[in-house]
Scaffold this motif. Sequence first.
Motif, short mmCIF file in Angstrom:
data_model
loop_
_atom_site.label_atom_id
_atom_site.label_comp_id
_atom_site.label_asym_id
_atom_site.label_seq_id
_atom_site.Cartn_x
_atom_site.Cartn_y
_atom_site.Cartn_z
N LYS A 78 -8.07 21.12 26.60
CA LYS A 78 -9.38 21.75 26.60
C LYS A 78 -10.53 20.74 26.54
CE LYS A 78 -7.26 25.68 26.52
NZ LYS A 78 -7.15 26.48 27.76
N ALA A 79 -10.24 19.50 26.16
CA ALA A 79 -11.28 18.47 26.11
C ALA A 79 -10.64 17.10 26.28
CB ALA A 79 -12.06 18.54 24.80
N ILE A 80 -11.39 16.21 26.92
CA ILE A 80 -10.97 14.83 27.12
C ILE A 80 -12.00 13.93 26.44
CG2 ILE A 80 -10.45 13.03 28.80
CD1 ILE A 80 -9.96 15.30 30.85
N PHE A 81 -11.57 13.23 25.38
CA PHE A 81 -12.46 12.32 24.65
C PHE A 81 -12.26 10.91 25.17
CE2 PHE A 81 -12.46 15.88 21.83
CZ PHE A 81 -13.67 15.82 21.14
N CYS A 82 -13.33 10.29 25.60
CA CYS A 82 -13.27 8.88 25.98
C CYS A 82 -13.42 8.03 24.72
CB CYS A 82 -14.37 8.55 26.98
SG CYS A 82 -14.20 9.45 28.54
N SER A 83 -12.54 7.06 24.56
CA SER A 83 -12.51 6.28 23.33
C SER A 83 -13.73 5.37 23.20
CB SER A 83 -11.23 5.46 23.24
OG SER A 83 -11.21 4.45 24.24
#
Length: 303
Positions: A78-83
């Motif tokens: 549901k979400a893609i977090f960029c580090s």
Amino acid sequence: MNTLTLPPYLHEGDKVVIVSPSGKIDKSFIAGARKRLESWGLKVTPGKHANSSSGRYAGTIKQRLSDLQTAMDDKEVKAIFCSRGGYGVVHLIDKLDFTLFAQYPKWLIGFSDITALHNLIQEKGFASLHAPMGRHLTVEAADDPCCTYLRDVLFGNLPTYSCKRHKLNHTGTARGILRGGNLSVFYGLRGTPYDIPAEGTILFIEDVSERPHAVERMIYNLKLGGVLDHLSGLIIGQFTEYEEDRSLGKDLYGALADLLKEYDYPICFDFPVGHVTHNLPLICGAEVELTVEKKSVDLSFIC
């Protein structure tokens, strides 16, 4: 006005993935971000190569592309977090396949060099989230306001932001599609399919380690290219970590104010967005209302 599709808001138990599409990152920030996101009730999985290293990058182009494409294609994510940001996203943007993402849209979160991904996702017709990343989620306290705002936005509780006046502001009220991010990154995409459309846009800009004359040069490009003529509003965020050499004869904001004085739409200086701790999450592609008054500035999401 070109309205973009907002991905579905999150619920407890949703799956999210942390990826590193650009610069390499200390693994402690991956672990810290995972811990923070899990505290919000989310199921968190780092990408296979999130902790990889290849020169200055978090893995080879093939590895970084694989992690991002895998997350985009997974209908459960549901979400893609960029580090983190850092140069490198531009390697990927012409190689990504949006076939499954379009069927199962999800939030892409990050800022700085991640601006290139925001531009790409908007070009495909979807909104995304310009917001703090791994280090912030790791080192800031649980009650940090930007972490709280990030959680609220992801779960569908959209805030109205208010900030102090600045003497250089242009008063007024405007509605438009919020777009923008790191100035030098989207400047590098000018003239490509991933350029930001000007008409009906409320543009926000920020940057780090760019000398004042370089910032002015980029704004002149927007002026001479007709972008500034067609905006509905302009939000000037934080420009940090540069040596103030007064080569322009005045400070950076003052130089930009001279360049922008002919425009009668609302313009806000010193908005809290950029490479700073108080970096407010902004939905790229959302319809917003910007109200700049003599004593205050309000930004509200209409979506």
